[in-house]
Design a protein around this motif. Structure first.
Motif, PDB file in Angstrom:
ATOM      1  N   GLY A 149      75.202  79.704  28.922  1.00  0.00           N
ATOM      2  CA  GLY A 149      75.852  80.467  29.988  1.00  0.00           C
ATOM      3  C   GLY A 149      77.313  80.653  29.678  1.00  0.00           C
ATOM      4  N   SER A 150      78.075  80.940  30.723  1.00  0.00           N
ATOM      5  CA  SER A 150      79.487  81.261  30.504  1.00  0.00           C
ATOM      6  C   SER A 150      80.371  80.070  30.889  1.00  0.00           C
ATOM      7  CB  SER A 150      79.791  82.505  31.351  1.00  0.00           C
ATOM      8  OG  SER A 150      81.155  82.675  31.477  1.00  0.00           O
ATOM      9  N   PHE A 151      80.995  79.451  29.872  1.00  0.00           N
ATOM     10  CA  PHE A 151      81.885  78.309  30.104  1.00  0.00           C
ATOM     11  C   PHE A 151      83.316  78.685  29.720  1.00  0.00           C
ATOM     12  CE2 PHE A 151      77.768  76.355  29.105  1.00  0.00           C
ATOM     13  CZ  PHE A 151      77.626  75.455  30.158  1.00  0.00           C
ATOM     14  N   VAL A 152      84.278  78.157  30.459  1.00  0.00           N
ATOM     15  CA  VAL A 152      85.687  78.357  30.115  1.00  0.00           C
ATOM     16  C   VAL A 152      86.314  76.977  29.910  1.00  0.00           C
ATOM     17  CG1 VAL A 152      87.907  79.296  30.879  1.00  0.00           C
ATOM     18  CG2 VAL A 152      85.770  80.429  31.551  1.00  0.00           C
ATOM     19  N   PRO A 153      86.500  76.563  28.662  1.00  0.00           N
ATOM     20  CA  PRO A 153      87.081  75.234  28.444  1.00  0.00           C
ATOM     21  C   PRO A 153      88.569  75.233  28.787  1.00  0.00           C
ATOM     22  CG  PRO A 153      86.692  76.337  26.350  1.00  0.00           C
ATOM     23  CD  PRO A 153      86.205  77.267  27.401  1.00  0.00           C
ATOM     24  N   ALA A 154      89.015  74.138  29.376  1.00  0.00           N
ATOM     25  CA  ALA A 154      90.448  74.044  29.709  1.00  0.00           C
ATOM     26  C   ALA A 154      90.928  72.632  29.396  1.00  0.00           C
ATOM     27  CB  ALA A 154      90.664  74.360  31.181  1.00  0.00           C
ATOM     28  N   GLU A 155      91.898  72.542  28.494  1.00  0.00           N
ATOM     29  CA  GLU A 155      92.396  71.204  28.129  1.00  0.00           C
ATOM     30  C   GLU A 155      93.371  70.678  29.166  1.00  0.00           C
ATOM     31  OE1 GLU A 155      93.721  70.280  24.271  1.00  0.00           O
ATOM     32  OE2 GLU A 155      91.914  71.103  23.312  1.00  0.00           O
ATOM     33  N   LYS A 156      94.187  71.573  29.705  1.00  0.00           N
ATOM     34  CA  LYS A 156      95.207  71.137  30.671  1.00  0.00           C
ATOM     35  C   LYS A 156      94.749  71.416  32.101  1.00  0.00           C
ATOM     36  CE  LYS A 156      99.258  71.641  27.764  1.00  0.00           C
ATOM     37  NZ  LYS A 156      99.032  72.750  26.810  1.00  0.00           N
ATOM     38  N   PRO A 157      95.044  70.480  33.019  1.00  0.00           N
ATOM     39  CA  PRO A 157      94.674  70.704  34.417  1.00  0.00           C
ATOM     40  C   PRO A 157      95.196  72.044  34.951  1.00  0.00           C
ATOM     41  CG  PRO A 157      95.353  68.446  34.119  1.00  0.00           C
ATOM     42  CD  PRO A 157      95.595  69.136  32.799  1.00  0.00           C
ATOM     43  N   ALA A 158      96.448  72.405  34.579  1.00  0.00           N
ATOM     44  CA  ALA A 158      97.023  73.653  35.106  1.00  0.00           C
ATOM     45  C   ALA A 158      96.223  74.861  34.622  1.00  0.00           C
ATOM     46  CB  ALA A 158      98.483  73.770  34.676  1.00  0.00           C
TER      47      ALA A 158
END
Ligand code: 6PG
Length: 464
Positions: free
Chosen positions: A37-46
């Motif tokens: 599916g569609s994932f958006v990885p984010a390393e920083k909380p902001a």
């Protein structure tokens, strides 16, 4: 569990932003399952927060307790009024009430959500018990319902009630889970030791039971575990596992809080104490030489009869522990002002969760017929079933005592049944004793008022 929940959302067409304190975890989730599916990885909380659609819906899946507070402290300053923080851990409902109140002051919704079904359930459809405000549920409910298990086309997710209601109900689910497992363990122990059944034979018995009134996930997996052979020794798996049951705490909370809200849940309490006792190896070692009955195990037709009786006793005891759990939910709802639909709790536990069972449909019907049912035991159908099972149930408890096999779950459930149906309880004598040694007073059956007898004087009675 968090990653499986994220995959479940993604598989249902939602774009899921993923953040983990350890970025490699996020990366490996995307590498392994990114095609689902569609994932958006984010390393920083902001970055994570910035990528979310508004109102933002953040699902927190961390260990209950301090880690949850740490995540809230880190993310809440980045959020705006109207955003929704969902805590999917096994949190204590009082923590959830505290967090909900604190976030509400900032205009942020906090939804303490019970999620049951383990890792597999999280991926394929858990049972979901969200608390929090109705407004938050309106923005969130359709998504949760979509990813939840479904039974007969109905989602195993509903808005339970305000603030901590969802986590409370999940906690009681776990308490019932403890009671269910204790009863299953007693059935196994009794049939193995008193009726000489092997683990393989018992696996067959549980498999058969799973096609009848006991049909449930826990009975199904009991057959699997009993049929399993240890690959190292060739022995039955159940014989090579240390016999000390562990617990993470939700069963203990259920009993502690049952005392606080004044709800008698002896079946759940016995299950928690049985686990605790099993872990007291020093007590058990010290008592091992105590004598027990010498009688031989049952054989032939007697053994077969015991198998059938244990099935009845297990079902009757199960009804009792569910009745206790439902009463506890009602007691807390009254105390904390939650408007909980007791029938819908049964509805959402029919699938996805660990205690899913055919008979939850009957609990749902019982509350549909009478939403103000004081106890499940009073429902016509359950009352009839208990009446039909009681001879077998009593015989099982008797056999267990005669054979020296502990059945705290079966025995306590039967005692609860007999206590509720008794015309008079010996509590009257306890009141007399309390008045004797402590002038604690008593009520009378025939007159209004509070009374005391002058026990050390002329034994006259005064109205207080
Ligand atoms: C569930 C389970 C889950 C967990 C228990 C185990 O509903 O998915 O109940 O919450 O397996 O917390 O609890 P113990 O470790 O205390 O047995």
């Amino acid at each position: 569990m968090g990653s499986n929940l994220a995959r479940n959302f993604a598989r249902h067409g939602y774009t899921v932003a993923v953040h983990n304190r350890t970025p490699t975890r996020t990366r490996s989730l995307i590498e392994e399952f990114g095609n689902e599916g569609s994932f958006v990885p984010a390393e920083k909380p902001a970055d994570f927060v910035a990528s979310l659609e508004r109102p933002r819906r953040l699902v927190v899946m961390v260990k209950a307790g301090e880690p949850t507070d740490a995540v809230i402290d880190e993310f809440v300053p980045l959020l705006d009024p109207g955003d929704i923080v969902i805590d999917g851990g096994n949190a204590h409902f009082q923590d959830t009430r505290r967090r909900e109140a604190a976030l509400r002051e900032r205009g942020i919704h906090f939804v303490g959500t019970g999620i049951s079904g383990g890792e597999e359930g999280a991926l394929h459809g858990p049972s979901i018990m969200p608390g929090g405000s109705a407004e938050a549920y309106a923005a969130l409910g359709p998504m949760l319902e979509k990813i939840s298990a479904h039974v007969d086309g109905e989602p195993c997710c509903t808005h339970i009630g305000a603030d901590g209601a969802g986590h409370f109900v999940k906690m009681v689910h776990n308490g019932i889970e403890y009671a269910d497992m204790q009863l299953i363990a007693e059935a196994y122990d009794l049939l193995r030791r008193a009726a000489g059944q092997t683990p393989a034979q018992l696996a067959e018995i549980f498999r058969r039971w799973n096609t009848g009134m006991l049909n449930s996930y826990l009975i199904e997996i009991t057959a699997e575990v009993l049929a399993h052979t240890d690959q190292n020794t060739g022995k039955p798996f159940v014989d090579i596992v240390a016999d000390a049951a562990e617990q993470k705490g939700t069963g203990r909370w259920t009993v502690q809080i049952a005392l606080d809200v004044g709800a008698p849940v002896p079946g759940i309490a016995e299950a928690v104490f049985a686990r605790s006792l099993s872990g007291h190896t020093e007590l058990r070692a010290a008592a091992r030489q105590l004598s027990g009955p010498q009688g031989p195990a049952l054989t032939g037709a007697d053994a077969d009869r015991l198998v059938d009786r244990v099935e009845q006793a297990l079902y009757a005891s199960k009804i009792v522990s569910y009745a206790q759990g439902w009463n506890m939910i009602q007691a807390a709802a009254d105390q904390f002002g939650w408007d909980i639909d007791l029938g819908s709790v049964a509805k959402i536990w029919r699938g996805g969760c660990i205690i899913r069972a055919g008979f939850l449909d009957e609990i749902r019907s019982a509350y549909a017929a009478n939403p103000a049912l004081p106890t499940l035991l009073a429902d016509e159908r359950f009352a009839r079933q208990l009446g039909e099972a009681q001879d077998a149930w009593r015989a099982v408890v008797t056999t267990a005592a005669q054979q020296g096999i502990p059945t705290p779950g079966f025995s306590s459930a039967l005692a609860y049944y007999d206590a509720l149906r008794a015309d008079r309880l010996p509590a009257a004598l306890i009141q007399g004793l309390r008045d004797f040694f402590g002038a604690h007073t008593y009520l009378r059956t025939d007159r209004e008022g509070v009374f005391h007898t002058e026990w050390s004087g002329d034994r006259s009675e005064t109205r207080k």
